[in-house]
Design a protein around this motif. Structure first.
Motif, PDB file in Angstrom:
ATOM      1  N   GLN A 127       0.811  -1.213   0.000  1.00  0.00           N
ATOM      2  CA  GLN A 127       0.000   0.000   0.000  1.00  0.00           C
ATOM      3  C   GLN A 127       0.847   1.266   0.000  1.00  0.00           C
ATOM      4  N   GLY A 128       2.081   1.190   0.473  1.00  0.00           N
ATOM      5  CA  GLY A 128       2.957   2.358   0.388  1.00  0.00           C
ATOM      6  C   GLY A 128       3.272   2.722  -1.042  1.00  0.00           C
ATOM      7  N   ARG A 129       3.284   1.733  -1.922  1.00  0.00           N
ATOM      8  CA  ARG A 129       3.539   1.980  -3.341  1.00  0.00           C
ATOM      9  C   ARG A 129       2.264   2.348  -4.102  1.00  0.00           C
ATOM     10  N   TYR A 130       1.181   1.584  -3.862  1.00  0.00           N
ATOM     11  CA  TYR A 130       0.033   1.650  -4.768  1.00  0.00           C
ATOM     12  C   TYR A 130      -1.281   2.065  -4.116  1.00  0.00           C
ATOM     13  N   GLY A 131      -1.339   2.152  -2.798  1.00  0.00           N
ATOM     14  CA  GLY A 131      -2.597   2.445  -2.136  1.00  0.00           C
ATOM     15  C   GLY A 131      -3.268   1.180  -1.635  1.00  0.00           C
TER      16      GLY A 131
END
Length: 367
Positions: A69-73
């Motif tokens: 989620q840090g990369r893509y949500g």
């Protein structure tokens, strides 16, 4: 549930990667592990929950935290379209052009049965992942969570590929009289967890330390949420959860909840298999999505805390004791879909429009 119907989705489980490699269509009953494996074999990834035996849509329709989620949500942030059956039996394909789309990304359990969803996928950034774990006795609570706050969460700026997990758990071999803190750090894009994150915990003095290097496929086994680990086994236990989202740790509150968990699970041996789970996720990808664009209301919260009260069925007295312990550990008002007036009104209007007879109101219901 009393007087209701449960629909088992296990046969709706296909995983179809688009020819252009930019999306995947996943059946409504598909579980995490087969989807992760299919994507990884194709050199792809997307946000999926951290437990191999959950579905994609169970967590996803409520927002859905995950390793990436840090990369893509969130999981829900990856949705492009979905097929949904309403209570009247009609099947519809909806996407961002539907007024219901906002609600399906955060409160989707309340409107129908999603038979499939199409999600965004991405090229694997790096095959490398690293893991470090530390076990501490209970006298280290304050030091552990001060280190987590100052060196991992960093006032809401936890690095996007760093995730921290911890448990309060009973491990008699380490301490027969008190619960133990087990703290995990997972980091993507590296072969060894950076000493910037491990050093502060090492200096506290853990009673045990473990490190490992692997790939994305190793993450669930590392934190004991793979298909062969206890949380994914059908052991005949009652498993009740009392989750709450937080922005950061309060060290005194951590001490208070540790003391309550440890004393209660030792005073009532039937509950000593319980676990208090604390998950700390990065927010960069989550906060890149405008908060008002989905029904998920907690984009500013990096911590997901959940007492898991586990016990063998022994009657109503134990049920009440377990429920009281869970609520005492949480001590919070339910606000699953945010407290803003516009949000509550919009949600209720959509509920009245798409499910006026409240057929989908067992799980996380809207009034």
């Amino acid at each position: 549930m009393r007087g209701g119907i449960e629909i088992w989705m296990n046969q709706l489980n296909p995983v179809e990667i688009a020819d252009d490699g930019k999306s995947v269509k996943v059946g409504g009953g598909a579980l995490s592990k087969p989807v992760i494996d299919a994507l990884y074999a194709a050199g792809k990834e997307t946000t999926i929950g951290g437990c191999e035996c959950t579905s994609i849509l169970g967590p996803g329709l409520g927002g859905g935290h995950g390793w990436l989620q840090g990369r893509y949500g969130l999981v829900a942030d990856q949705f492009l379209s979905m097929d949904i059956v309403f209570a009247n039996g009609s099947l519809h394909t909806i996407d961002e052009t539907s007024d219901l789309w906002w609600a399906m990304k955060g409160a989707g359990h309340n409107f129908g049965i999603v038979t499939s969803v199409t999600m965004k996928i991405y090229d694997v950034e790096s095959p490398n992942w690293a893991f470090a774990s530390f076990a501490f006795k209970g006298d280290k609570v304050e030091e552990v969570y001060e280190a987590a706050t100052n060196h991992l969460l960093k006032n809401g700026t936890q690095p996007r590929d760093v995730i921290n997990f911890s448990y309060f758990i009973n491990l008699p071999d380490i301490d027969p009289d008190n619960s133990v803190i087990v703290f995990f750090i997972v980091q993507g894009g590296v072969k060894v967890v950076d000493s910037e994150f491990t050093g502060p915990l090492t200096r506290i003095g853990p009673v045990a330390t473990t490190t490992s290097t692997g790939t994305y496929l190793d993450l669930a086994p590392w934190i004991l949420t793979s298909n062969v680990d206890g949380p994914c086994q059908k052991a005949g236990l009652i498993n009740t959860r009392f989750p709450i989202d937080l922005e950061t740790y309060n060290v005194q509150a951590q001490r208070d909840v540790y003391d309550l968990f440890s004393s209660a699970t030792h005073e009532t041996p039937a509950l000593n298999g319980s676990v208090f789970l604390l998950e700390g996720y990065p927010l960069q990808g989550v906060q890149a999505v405008p908060e008002e664009s989905t029904a998920f209301p907690f984009r500013g919260d990096s911590l997901l805390l959940a007492p898991l009260i586990l016990y063998k069925p022994e009657g109503e007295e134990l049920n009440k004791k377990a429920a009281k312990l869970g609520e005492d550990l949480r001590q919070t008002k339910k606000q699953m879909y945010g407290h803003e007036e516009w949000c509550q009104k919009k949600m209720l209007d959509l509920k009245n429009k798409y499910d006026p007879y409240r057929k989908f109101s067992f799980y996380a219901p809207i009034a």
